[in-house]
Write a protein that holds these residues in place. Structure first.
Motif: not given
Length: 285
Positions: A18-45
């Motif tokens: 829920g932090s702004e830092h984790s949202r930045r991580a989410l944005e980077w991960a989304a771009g990485e998933a696109r480049l890899r042709g992978a599924v993006l899985r979002i996991v809050p614990a």
């Protein structure tokens, strides 16, 4: 609660809180998933004890709404489609993310801070997870340009097995992205050279350069199309790796080893790099 995706596809998992830092991580991960042709899985614990036990639970309901918002955000980023799956997983963050790492290609986390460069505080979850995971971990620092996918891949090199893992990841990434690779070895005269001569320092410098050249040459046989720049530098490993990574896409280091890059990575050196790097830090396995 989320899209049903092909389980056989590789996934990039991002831990969010829920932090702004984790949202930045989410944005980077989304771009990485696109480049890899992978599924993006979002996991809050969720903290232990916040599972739904029959009736409505406002904490779980709020988490579900927040997770749905994050999944929608991930699909909108860069206006390009990405397959997203998400779940509310009950348990301590370290345990949940460590288990997730057994089933994904990459685990992405954000680090936390409370003000300027000198006062950044590394999240304790990031430290613990990087020590335990079964896959490479990417920690996205607050100042990282999460949309930069065109810079060099920077890798820290030493004579450890951890360094070999870092080199394999870095060469493969540079080849896939058609990126320039910068291999950095940081050295200092041994402590026994307290009264060292210029000849002693020159010998250490030559040995470092030879080790770096030989190490890179082995990997270039496997990745002949990757253009490599080597840098053998006397100095402090955190400062030199952080400086070398400016303008890069990622900086890659090994998790364990005998020397300054890998051996101390989860100690003061590694935490220093995670605090001070201005690009995502990859801890290879």
């Amino acid at each position: 609660m989320a899209d049903v995706t092909n389980a056989s596809r590789p996934s990039v998992v991002v831990g969010v809180d829920g932090s702004e830092h984790s949202r930045r991580a989410l944005e980077w991960a989304a771009g990485e998933a696109r480049l890899r042709g992978a599924v993006l899985r979002i996991v809050p614990a969720l903290p232990v004890g916040l599972t739904r036990s029959g009736g409505p639970d406002p904490h779980v309901d709020a988490a579900a709404r927040g997770l749905a918002d994050l999944a929608a955000l991930a699909r909108r980023l860069d206006r390009r489609p990405v397959a997203v799956t998400s779940d509310i997983v009950n348990g301590l963050p370290v345990k949940v993310l460590t288990e997730e790492s057994r089933h994904c290609a990459l685990l992405v986390l954000g680090s936390r801070g409370h003000g300027g460069f000198a006062n950044l505080v590394l999240g304790s979850t990031a430290v613990e997870v990087t020590a335990r995971t079964a896959c490479p971990v990417v920690v996205v620092p607050p100042g990282a340009d999460v949309r930069n996918r065109s810079g060099a891949v920077v890798v820290g090199v030493d004579d450890s097995t951890g360094s070999e893992s870092a080199l394999e990841f870095a060469f493969a990434r540079a080849e896939q992205r058609r990126a320039h690779l910068v291999a950095v070895q940081v050295w200092n005269p041994p402590k026994q050279f307290s009264g060292h001569s210029a000849a002693d320092i020159e010998r250490v410098r030559r040995d470092s350069e030879e080790l770096l050249a030989n190490t890179v040459a082995r990997w270039q046989i496997r990745f002949p199309d990757v253009i490599v720049e080597t840098r053998s530098i006397e100095g402090h490993v955190v400062a030199e790796l952080a400086a070398a990574s400016v303008g890069g896409e990622v900086v890659v280091v090994g998790r364990r080893g005998r020397s300054v890059v890998a051996g101390a990575f989860l100690g003061s050196v590694g935490q220093g790099l995670l605090r001070h790097a201005v690009v995502p830090v990859v801890i290879a396995r």
